[in-house]
Design a protein around this motif. Structure first.
Motif: not given
Length: 93
Positions: A8-9, A37-38, A77-79, A87-88
């Protein structure tokens, strides 16, 4: 039925108040997911978003951008930190 893992991004910029409201609901929704994961990518916030996350959600993967680069680079950057099958993207605005 196979259960997938999920990253979760959450892109963040000065969103401490939104995170405070939304993160408990997110974790409640993820209770049935075994592997998740967050990841919060902070785009150089000037509020206390980062310290709020560090204090209250130490398991969150925190990406700290030194300068504000905008939405797309912040999400990317999160990805780059995501390790799960799915991926959400959870936007705070």
């Amino acid at each position: 039925m196979k259960q997938f893992s999920i990253s979760v991004l959450i892109p963040n910029y000065n969103g401490r108040k939104v995170l405070e409201v939304d993160l408990p609901s997110l974790y409640q929704a993820l209770e049935s997911v075994k592997d998740f994961e967050v990841i919060v990518s902070d785009d150089a916030s000037i509020d206390d978003s980062v310290s709020f996350i560090e204090k209250n959600y130490p398991k969150i993967i925190l990406v700290r951008n030194e300068i504000n680069r905008g939405f797309s680079p912040n999400v990317n950057a999160a990805l780059a930190k995501a390790t799960k099958e799915l991926v959400f993207l959870l936007n705070t605005d």
